[in-house]
Motif scaffolding. Structure first.
Motif, PDB file in Angstrom:
ATOM      1  N   VAL A  96     -14.427  54.594  -5.572  1.00 52.99           N
ATOM      2  CA  VAL A  96     -14.360  54.999  -6.979  1.00 52.99           C
ATOM      3  C   VAL A  96     -12.912  55.149  -7.423  1.00 52.99           C
ATOM      4  O   VAL A  96     -12.113  55.821  -6.759  1.00 52.99           O
ATOM      5  CB  VAL A  96     -15.131  56.317  -7.205  1.00 52.99           C
ATOM      6  N   ALA A  97     -12.616  54.541  -8.546  1.00 51.59           N
ATOM      7  CA  ALA A  97     -11.296  54.673  -9.162  1.00 51.59           C
ATOM      8  C   ALA A  97     -11.362  55.674 -10.297  1.00 51.59           C
ATOM      9  O   ALA A  97     -12.357  55.755 -11.015  1.00 51.59           O
ATOM     10  CB  ALA A  97     -10.838  53.318  -9.700  1.00 51.59           C
ATOM     11  N   MET A  98     -10.311  56.437 -10.439  1.00 50.45           N
ATOM     12  CA  MET A  98     -10.114  57.240 -11.643  1.00 50.45           C
ATOM     13  C   MET A  98      -8.660  57.067 -12.033  1.00 50.45           C
ATOM     14  O   MET A  98      -7.754  57.598 -11.381  1.00 50.45           O
ATOM     15  CB  MET A  98     -10.448  58.704 -11.418  1.00 50.45           C
ATOM     16  N   ASP A  99      -8.459  56.257 -13.058  1.00 56.21           N
ATOM     17  CA  ASP A  99      -7.110  55.889 -13.477  1.00 56.21           C
ATOM     18  C   ASP A  99      -6.316  55.349 -12.280  1.00 56.21           C
ATOM     19  O   ASP A  99      -6.721  54.386 -11.666  1.00 56.21           O
ATOM     20  CB  ASP A  99      -6.417  57.067 -14.169  1.00 56.21           C
ATOM     21  N   GLU A 100      -5.229  56.012 -11.888  1.00 52.81           N
ATOM     22  CA  GLU A 100      -4.375  55.479 -10.817  1.00 52.81           C
ATOM     23  C   GLU A 100      -4.874  55.832  -9.418  1.00 52.81           C
ATOM     24  O   GLU A 100      -4.349  55.343  -8.421  1.00 52.81           O
ATOM     25  CB  GLU A 100      -2.943  55.999 -10.996  1.00 52.81           C
ATOM     26  N   ALA A 101      -5.911  56.679  -9.320  1.00 53.35           N
ATOM     27  CA  ALA A 101      -6.400  57.158  -8.023  1.00 53.35           C
ATOM     28  C   ALA A 101      -7.611  56.349  -7.569  1.00 53.35           C
ATOM     29  O   ALA A 101      -8.478  56.005  -8.374  1.00 53.35           O
ATOM     30  CB  ALA A 101      -6.767  58.629  -8.112  1.00 53.35           C
ATOM     31  N   LEU A 102      -7.666  56.073  -6.270  1.00 54.19           N
ATOM     32  CA  LEU A 102      -8.779  55.344  -5.677  1.00 54.19           C
ATOM     33  C   LEU A 102      -9.223  56.071  -4.415  1.00 54.19           C
ATOM     34  O   LEU A 102      -8.417  56.305  -3.504  1.00 54.19           O
ATOM     35  CB  LEU A 102      -8.377  53.913  -5.323  1.00 54.19           C
ATOM     36  N   SER A 103     -10.502  56.439  -4.368  1.00 53.98           N
ATOM     37  CA  SER A 103     -11.042  57.170  -3.221  1.00 53.98           C
ATOM     38  C   SER A 103     -12.347  56.549  -2.752  1.00 53.98           C
ATOM     39  O   SER A 103     -13.090  55.963  -3.540  1.00 53.98           O
ATOM     40  CB  SER A 103     -11.275  58.642  -3.569  1.00 53.98           C
ATOM     41  N   ARG A 104     -12.610  56.732  -1.464  1.00 49.10           N
ATOM     42  CA  ARG A 104     -13.812  56.177  -0.840  1.00 49.10           C
ATOM     43  C   ARG A 104     -14.562  57.297  -0.142  1.00 49.10           C
ATOM     44  O   ARG A 104     -13.966  58.176   0.479  1.00 49.10           O
ATOM     45  CB  ARG A 104     -13.412  55.121   0.181  1.00 49.10           C
ATOM     46  N   ALA A 105     -15.882  57.254  -0.242  1.00 48.29           N
ATOM     47  CA  ALA A 105     -16.745  58.178   0.500  1.00 48.29           C
ATOM     48  C   ALA A 105     -17.840  57.376   1.189  1.00 48.29           C
ATOM     49  O   ALA A 105     -18.396  56.439   0.609  1.00 48.29           O
ATOM     50  CB  ALA A 105     -17.359  59.208  -0.437  1.00 48.29           C
ATOM     51  N   VAL A 106     -18.113  57.750   2.422  1.00 44.19           N
ATOM     52  CA  VAL A 106     -19.200  57.152   3.194  1.00 44.19           C
ATOM     53  C   VAL A 106     -20.020  58.301   3.762  1.00 44.19           C
ATOM     54  O   VAL A 106     -19.466  59.242   4.340  1.00 44.19           O
ATOM     55  CB  VAL A 106     -18.661  56.265   4.339  1.00 44.19           C
ATOM     56  N   VAL A 107     -21.332  58.232   3.588  1.00 47.27           N
ATOM     57  CA  VAL A 107     -22.208  59.297   4.065  1.00 47.27           C
ATOM     58  C   VAL A 107     -23.312  58.736   4.940  1.00 47.27           C
ATOM     59  O   VAL A 107     -23.815  57.631   4.710  1.00 47.27           O
ATOM     60  CB  VAL A 107     -22.795  60.102   2.878  1.00 47.27           C
ATOM     61  N   ASP A 108     -23.652  59.492   5.969  1.00 49.35           N
ATOM     62  CA  ASP A 108     -24.803  59.222   6.829  1.00 49.35           C
ATOM     63  C   ASP A 108     -25.604  60.514   6.875  1.00 49.35           C
ATOM     64  O   ASP A 108     -25.122  61.532   7.381  1.00 49.35           O
ATOM     65  CB  ASP A 108     -24.338  58.814   8.233  1.00 49.35           C
ATOM     66  N   LEU A 109     -26.814  60.488   6.322  1.00 49.50           N
ATOM     67  CA  LEU A 109     -27.671  61.676   6.315  1.00 49.50           C
ATOM     68  C   LEU A 109     -28.380  61.787   7.669  1.00 49.50           C
ATOM     69  O   LEU A 109     -29.602  61.808   7.765  1.00 49.50           O
ATOM     70  CB  LEU A 109     -28.666  61.606   5.153  1.00 49.50           C
ATOM     71  N   SER A 110     -27.589  61.876   8.708  1.00 47.17           N
ATOM     72  CA  SER A 110     -28.037  61.799  10.095  1.00 47.17           C
ATOM     73  C   SER A 110     -28.552  63.119  10.650  1.00 47.17           C
ATOM     74  O   SER A 110     -29.100  63.163  11.739  1.00 47.17           O
ATOM     75  CB  SER A 110     -26.858  61.357  10.971  1.00 47.17           C
ATOM     76  N   ASN A 111     -28.355  64.209   9.900  1.00 43.67           N
ATOM     77  CA  ASN A 111     -28.630  65.566  10.371  1.00 43.67           C
ATOM     78  C   ASN A 111     -27.637  65.975  11.460  1.00 43.67           C
ATOM     79  O   ASN A 111     -27.898  66.896  12.222  1.00 43.67           O
ATOM     80  CB  ASN A 111     -30.069  65.738  10.847  1.00 43.67           C
ATOM     81  N   ARG A 112     -26.514  65.259  11.531  1.00 39.28           N
ATOM     82  CA  ARG A 112     -25.418  65.605  12.445  1.00 39.28           C
ATOM     83  C   ARG A 112     -24.171  65.844  11.588  1.00 39.28           C
ATOM     84  O   ARG A 112     -23.488  64.893  11.207  1.00 39.28           O
ATOM     85  CB  ARG A 112     -25.178  64.489  13.468  1.00 39.28           C
ATOM     86  N   LEU A 149     -19.860  62.854   6.793  1.00 40.94           N
ATOM     87  CA  LEU A 149     -19.221  62.521   5.527  1.00 40.94           C
ATOM     88  C   LEU A 149     -17.761  62.164   5.776  1.00 40.94           C
ATOM     89  O   LEU A 149     -17.011  62.950   6.362  1.00 40.94           O
ATOM     90  CB  LEU A 149     -19.327  63.719   4.579  1.00 40.94           C
ATOM     91  N   HIS A 150     -17.391  60.965   5.390  1.00 42.72           N
ATOM     92  CA  HIS A 150     -16.009  60.510   5.481  1.00 42.72           C
ATOM     93  C   HIS A 150     -15.477  60.346   4.059  1.00 42.72           C
ATOM     94  O   HIS A 150     -16.082  59.624   3.255  1.00 42.72           O
ATOM     95  CB  HIS A 150     -15.916  59.160   6.192  1.00 42.72           C
TER      96      HIS A 150
END
Length: 195
Positions: A96-112, A149-150
């Protein structure tokens, strides 16, 4: 219906949360911390999880307990609403970008529960909010939410934009991971047979 309501009460905070995973991104968030409200509203809107969050906390000390306990309650409510996690996509990712910022999220609902946090801020505060509390929020969310969550900020200069892009990316990744897989709606997405 994948919904949950819970209350978390300590000597430091009283938090009430309700979630609806089949929602439209409607929210009512009142923690007493304006910037935290703004970020949780982004989490709700972009995940399409309806979210009501009411918190009374010891904000006369600082915002730490309110931030952490609110996230603990939201994560626990999401986990409760997921139930045995049967049929979910389980994995989600978003850039996801917000203006000049770019961030990434990766999720695994692994219960760990596990958090990888690769986000740096050039400022200690956004208004009165300590930027170090963002990590505390996501650590607590992943812990009680049973999620790996990364979150990584690739670049950006404005602290507000960096934080908001992290919340929006997490929201989009959660939306994807929580969705029911029509091809496997009756199965837990794991070779173990449970999550």
């Amino acid at each position: 219906m994948r919904q949950a309501n819970l209350e978390r009460v300590t000597t430091e905070t009283r938090v009430s949360v309700s979630v609806d995973l089949e929602g439209s991104g409607a929210y009512d968030v009142r923690t007493g911390v304006g910037f935290l409200d703004h970020m949780i509203e982004q989490l709700s809107r972009h995940s399409l999880i309806d979210l009501t969050v009411l918190c009374e906390g010891d904000t006369h000390i600082d915002f730490h307990h309110t931030t952490e306990d609110t996230a603990l309650a939201i994560g626990a409510a999401i986990s409760q609403a997921l139930g045995d996690r049967k049929g979910i996509q389980r994995f989600g990712s978003a850039l996801v970008a917000m203006d000049e910022a770019l961030s990434r999220a990766v999720v695994d609902l692994s219960n760990r529960p596990y958090l990888v946090w690769k986000v740096d801020f050039s400022r200690d505060k956004i208004g009165e909010f300590d930027t170090e509390l963002f990590r505390e929020f996501f650590q607590a969310l992943s812990q009680t939410g049973g999620m790996t969550l990364h979150i990584e900020n690739h670049y950006g200069t404005n602290a507000h934009h960096i934080a908001e892009s992290c919340f929006k990316a997490t929201a989009r990744a959660l939306r994807q991971a929580c969705e029911i897989d029509a091809r496997k709606a009756d199965a837990v997405p794991s070779t173990k047979g449970r999550l």
